[in-house]
Design a protein around this motif. Structure first.
Motif, mmCIF file in Angstrom:
data_model
loop_
_atom_site.group_PDB
_atom_site.id
_atom_site.type_symbol
_atom_site.label_atom_id
_atom_site.label_comp_id
_atom_site.label_asym_id
_atom_site.label_seq_id
_atom_site.Cartn_x
_atom_site.Cartn_y
_atom_site.Cartn_z
ATOM 1 N N ALA A 210 0.832 -1.205 0.000
ATOM 2 C CA ALA A 210 0.000 0.000 0.000
ATOM 3 C C ALA A 210 0.865 1.253 0.000
ATOM 4 C CB ALA A 210 -0.914 0.020 1.224
ATOM 5 N N THR A 211 0.413 2.245 -0.738
ATOM 6 C CA THR A 211 1.003 3.581 -0.699
ATOM 7 C C THR A 211 -0.092 4.561 -0.308
ATOM 8 O OG1 THR A 211 2.574 3.053 -2.459
ATOM 9 C CG2 THR A 211 2.186 5.388 -2.007
ATOM 10 N N ARG A 212 0.186 5.408 0.656
ATOM 11 C CA ARG A 212 -0.775 6.442 1.056
ATOM 12 C C ARG A 212 -0.178 7.815 0.762
ATOM 13 N NH1 ARG A 212 -2.604 3.707 6.820
ATOM 14 N NH2 ARG A 212 -3.582 1.859 5.873
ATOM 15 N N LEU A 213 -0.999 8.652 0.183
ATOM 16 C CA LEU A 213 -0.589 9.995 -0.211
ATOM 17 C C LEU A 213 -1.476 11.029 0.466
ATOM 18 C CD1 LEU A 213 -0.447 9.249 -4.041
ATOM 19 C CD2 LEU A 213 1.526 9.393 -2.527
ATOM 20 N N ALA A 214 -0.885 12.166 0.796
ATOM 21 C CA ALA A 214 -1.640 13.326 1.267
ATOM 22 C C ALA A 214 -1.529 14.410 0.208
ATOM 23 C CB ALA A 214 -1.090 13.828 2.601
ATOM 24 N N ALA A 215 -2.660 14.824 -0.338
ATOM 25 C CA ALA A 215 -2.686 15.834 -1.393
ATOM 26 C C ALA A 215 -3.318 17.119 -0.874
ATOM 27 C CB ALA A 215 -3.463 15.320 -2.598
ATOM 28 N N HIS A 216 -2.731 18.262 -1.242
ATOM 29 C CA HIS A 216 -3.240 19.572 -0.839
ATOM 30 C C HIS A 216 -3.350 20.449 -2.086
ATOM 31 C CE1 HIS A 216 -2.247 18.399 3.317
ATOM 32 N NE2 HIS A 216 -1.109 17.960 2.813
ATOM 33 N N LEU A 217 -4.561 20.857 -2.395
ATOM 34 C CA LEU A 217 -4.823 21.731 -3.533
ATOM 35 C C LEU A 217 -5.198 23.119 -3.024
ATOM 36 C CD1 LEU A 217 -6.991 19.341 -5.722
ATOM 37 C CD2 LEU A 217 -4.719 20.190 -6.313
ATOM 38 N N THR A 218 -4.567 24.145 -3.590
ATOM 39 C CA THR A 218 -4.853 25.525 -3.182
ATOM 40 C C THR A 218 -5.278 26.340 -4.396
ATOM 41 O OG1 THR A 218 -3.202 25.358 -1.426
ATOM 42 C CG2 THR A 218 -3.955 27.576 -2.020
ATOM 43 N N GLY A 219 -6.448 26.955 -4.269
ATOM 44 C CA GLY A 219 -6.961 27.834 -5.322
ATOM 45 C C GLY A 219 -7.192 29.216 -4.763
ATOM 46 N N MET A 220 -8.405 29.707 -4.947
ATOM 47 C CA MET A 220 -8.738 31.030 -4.423
ATOM 48 C C MET A 220 -10.149 30.990 -3.857
ATOM 49 S SD MET A 220 -7.876 34.136 -3.801
ATOM 50 C CE MET A 220 -6.415 34.386 -4.825
ATOM 51 N N ALA A 221 -10.258 31.290 -2.571
ATOM 52 C CA ALA A 221 -11.583 31.393 -1.953
ATOM 53 C C ALA A 221 -12.272 32.644 -2.485
ATOM 54 C CB ALA A 221 -11.459 31.438 -0.437
ATOM 55 N N SER A 279 -7.701 19.385 1.215
ATOM 56 C CA SER A 279 -6.759 18.295 1.456
ATOM 57 C C SER A 279 -7.514 16.981 1.332
ATOM 58 C CB SER A 279 -6.141 18.404 2.854
ATOM 59 O OG SER A 279 -5.452 19.621 3.003
ATOM 60 N N PHE A 280 -6.880 15.980 0.743
ATOM 61 C CA PHE A 280 -7.490 14.650 0.732
ATOM 62 C C PHE A 280 -6.404 13.587 0.828
ATOM 63 C CE2 PHE A 280 -6.986 15.752 -3.775
ATOM 64 C CZ PHE A 280 -6.502 14.589 -4.366
ATOM 65 N N ALA A 281 -6.793 12.443 1.377
ATOM 66 C CA ALA A 281 -5.866 11.319 1.564
ATOM 67 C C ALA A 281 -6.197 10.242 0.557
ATOM 68 C CB ALA A 281 -5.980 10.775 2.977
ATOM 69 N N LEU A 282 -5.177 9.627 0.005
ATOM 70 C CA LEU A 282 -5.334 8.641 -1.052
ATOM 71 C C LEU A 282 -4.606 7.356 -0.666
ATOM 72 C CD1 LEU A 282 -6.192 7.992 -3.983
ATOM 73 C CD2 LEU A 282 -4.108 9.126 -4.745
ATOM 74 N N ASP A 283 -5.287 6.218 -0.810
ATOM 75 C CA ASP A 283 -4.728 4.904 -0.489
ATOM 76 C C ASP A 283 -4.733 4.062 -1.761
ATOM 77 O OD1 ASP A 283 -4.920 1.996 0.229
ATOM 78 O OD2 ASP A 283 -4.817 2.740 2.276
ATOM 79 N N ILE A 284 -3.547 3.611 -2.198
ATOM 80 C CA ILE A 284 -3.406 2.810 -3.414
ATOM 81 C C ILE A 284 -2.787 1.464 -3.041
ATOM 82 C CG2 ILE A 284 -2.364 2.640 -5.706
ATOM 83 C CD1 ILE A 284 -4.342 4.895 -5.535
ATOM 84 N N GLN A 290 5.854 -3.411 -8.073
ATOM 85 C CA GLN A 290 6.185 -2.626 -9.254
ATOM 86 C C GLN A 290 4.938 -2.050 -9.900
ATOM 87 O OE1 GLN A 290 9.176 -1.717 -10.046
ATOM 88 N NE2 GLN A 290 8.512 -0.543 -11.835
ATOM 89 N N HIS A 291 3.892 -2.853 -9.953
ATOM 90 C CA HIS A 291 2.630 -2.391 -10.530
ATOM 91 C C HIS A 291 2.054 -1.234 -9.703
ATOM 92 C CE1 HIS A 291 -1.065 -2.401 -12.717
ATOM 93 N NE2 HIS A 291 -1.785 -2.852 -11.709
ATOM 94 N N ARG A 292 2.116 -1.382 -8.376
ATOM 95 C CA ARG A 292 1.600 -0.317 -7.499
ATOM 96 C C ARG A 292 2.394 0.969 -7.691
ATOM 97 N NH1 ARG A 292 3.785 0.731 -2.727
ATOM 98 N NH2 ARG A 292 4.589 -1.403 -2.588
ATOM 99 N N LYS A 293 3.712 0.854 -7.753
ATOM 100 C CA LYS A 293 4.542 2.050 -7.902
ATOM 101 C C LYS A 293 4.287 2.749 -9.240
ATOM 102 C CE LYS A 293 8.179 0.374 -4.805
ATOM 103 N NZ LYS A 293 9.552 -0.145 -4.701
ATOM 104 N N GLN A 294 4.125 1.960 -10.281
ATOM 105 C CA GLN A 294 3.813 2.550 -11.590
ATOM 106 C C GLN A 294 2.445 3.232 -11.566
ATOM 107 O OE1 GLN A 294 4.223 -0.870 -14.143
ATOM 108 N NE2 GLN A 294 6.430 -0.566 -14.438
ATOM 109 N N ALA A 295 1.494 2.602 -10.893
ATOM 110 C CA ALA A 295 0.156 3.183 -10.794
ATOM 111 C C ALA A 295 0.182 4.490 -10.011
ATOM 112 C CB ALA A 295 -0.798 2.191 -10.135
ATOM 113 N N VAL A 296 0.921 4.502 -8.911
ATOM 114 C CA VAL A 296 1.027 5.726 -8.109
ATOM 115 C C VAL A 296 1.632 6.851 -8.948
ATOM 116 C CG1 VAL A 296 2.213 6.790 -6.142
ATOM 117 C CG2 VAL A 296 1.096 4.576 -5.870
ATOM 118 N N ALA A 297 2.671 6.538 -9.701
ATOM 119 C CA ALA A 297 3.309 7.562 -10.537
ATOM 120 C C ALA A 297 2.326 8.129 -11.560
ATOM 121 C CB ALA A 297 4.528 6.972 -11.238
ATOM 122 N N GLU A 298 1.513 7.270 -12.172
ATOM 123 C CA GLU A 298 0.542 7.732 -13.165
ATOM 124 C C GLU A 298 -0.581 8.538 -12.504
ATOM 125 O OE1 GLU A 298 -1.611 8.564 -16.543
ATOM 126 O OE2 GLU A 298 0.499 8.022 -16.242
#
Length: 408
Positions: A210-221, A279-284, A290-298
């Protein structure tokens, strides 16, 4: 029928809980101690020498045809999540004990010892670190976890002392590779595949990494009524597109890839304000690293493209990575043989959930047998295994043990 005894003991163990309203049994709690004592009594009744080790794993040993032989280790965990089901973990411990009890009743001794371990903390509920019991046995326990605090502020170190354990002796639980022929775990599937296949058991191919990612997107309120749609930099709309992109990408994969966004947080969080930061958390997960790592990169590439097109700034970090634990082919073959000899189809499937085998693989080859659970429901009070399926799992495991051939 072994299944009747197993179900009875599942119910006994399931009654040991922090509250009467739901099943909660966490590491180093009074309920943990009560459950450990009950499992120890069952091990002793089955003809085993039984003890608590340095981290409170429940350990039983049934000697082979002469003392001191390397062992076939069977196990699972006996802690739970909060508001849990009764079967996740305990089924593997109780079924293994039932198998040894059957051997003992018949006076059968094997050319290897059989050991059973009820791991003290697989779920990681109390100190936010999983596989603590199995990591201690594998010799990979991280001492830094002793300083982790639970919700009340108590450290693991302090909790161990209160429980009657010496934190400085955790290393005593460690086993060496040569002491084990293999580690084998029976567990509920925690998914719907066996039910869909109308099969009581399945042979596990691998415990998915498993790979878990934390993503943070910033726009304009901005004001929900005054900013035209074409001029918005809406971080939540961008996150929604990212999440759909992840879902579509994983759905199109045919090699066991799964992706989940289980947490999302939008700021400032007002009905009439365009979200400026999300912010959102992603679990892959996937059965092959190798397949998981390639998927995470894509997936990261796709999220980056969405952020760029929407004029959102992006920060994305890896917060957790666990490698895949493949089940050893020689063990899978013997498990499939046991399944087939019981007149069942030796269906193979990966485990998307983590298990103690992910730690035990550092000192031993591992294998798993899944037992069908109703509706694929787990970590939920509705978790259920039919007695006939519990019996099928026990018969397969017992046949596997009696006919086990150590690797040359």
């Amino acid at each position: 029928m072994l299944g009747d005894e197993i179900v009875s003991r599942i119910n006994q163990l399931g009654a040991i809980s922090e509250t009467g309203d739901n099943l909660t049994r966490i590491f180093l709690s009074p309920e943990h101690r009560t459950a450990a004592d009950l499992i120890l009594s069952w091990m002793k009744d089955a003809g085993m020498a039984a003890r608590l080790d340095a981290i409170s794993n429940v350990c039983g040993r049934y000697e082979g045809d002469r003392p001191g032989l390397p062992c076939l280790m069977l196990g699972s965990h006996y802690d739970t999540v909060r508001d849990a089901g009764k079967w996740d973990g305990p089924l593997g411990v109780i079924t293994a004990i039932a198998c040894v009890a059957d051997l003992n009743r018949r006076g059968v001794r094997l050319p290897f010892a059989v050991e059973i371990v009820g791991f003290a903390d697989e779920e990681g509920v109390r100190f936010a670190s999983t596989l603590l019991g199995s990591r201690a046995i594998a010799g990979t326990f991280e001492a830094s976890v002793l300083d982790a605090r639970d919700a009340t502020g108590l450290t693991m170190r302090e909790a161990m002392v209160q429980f009657g354990l010496d934190p400085g002796r955790i290393g005593d639980a460690a086993r060496k590779r040569g002491e084990l022929h293999a580690y084998v775990e029976l567990h509920i599937e925690q998914g719907p595949v066996l039910e869909q296949q109308n099969l009581p058991v399945g042979v596990v191919t691998a415990i998915s990494g498993a790979t878990r990612l934390a993503a943070h997107l910033t726009g304009m309120a901005g004001h929900a009524g005054t900013v035209p749609m074409a001029l918005r930099r809406d971080a939540l709309a961008g996150a929604a597109e990212c999440i759909v992109s992840v879902e579509q990408f994983c759905k199109a994969d045919s090699a066991g890839l799964v992706g989940t966004v289980g947490v999302i947080n939008a700021m400032p969080g007002a009905t009439n304000v365009i979200p400026g930061r999300v912010s959102f958390a992603l679990d892959i997960r996937a059965p092959a690293d190798q397949h998981r790592k390639q998927a995470v990169a894509e997936i990261v590439r796709q999220i980056e493209a969405i952020a760029k097109r929407r004029e959102l700034s992006l920060q994305i970090d890896v917060t957790h990575e666990n490698r895949t634990a493949p089940c050893a082919p020689w063990l899978k073959a013997q498990m499939a043989e046991a399944v087939a000899t019981e007149g069942l189809s030796a269906f193979e499937l990966p485990s998307g959930a983590g298990h103690d085998g992910m730690a035990m693989i550092d000192i031993s080859d591992v294998a798993m047998l899944f037992v069908r659970c109703r509706g694929g429901i787990s970590h939920n009070p509705a978790e259920h295994v039919e007695p006939a399926d519990a019996d099928a799992g026990a018969r397969v495991l017992l046949r596997f043990v009696e006919n086990f051939r150590p690797k040359a």
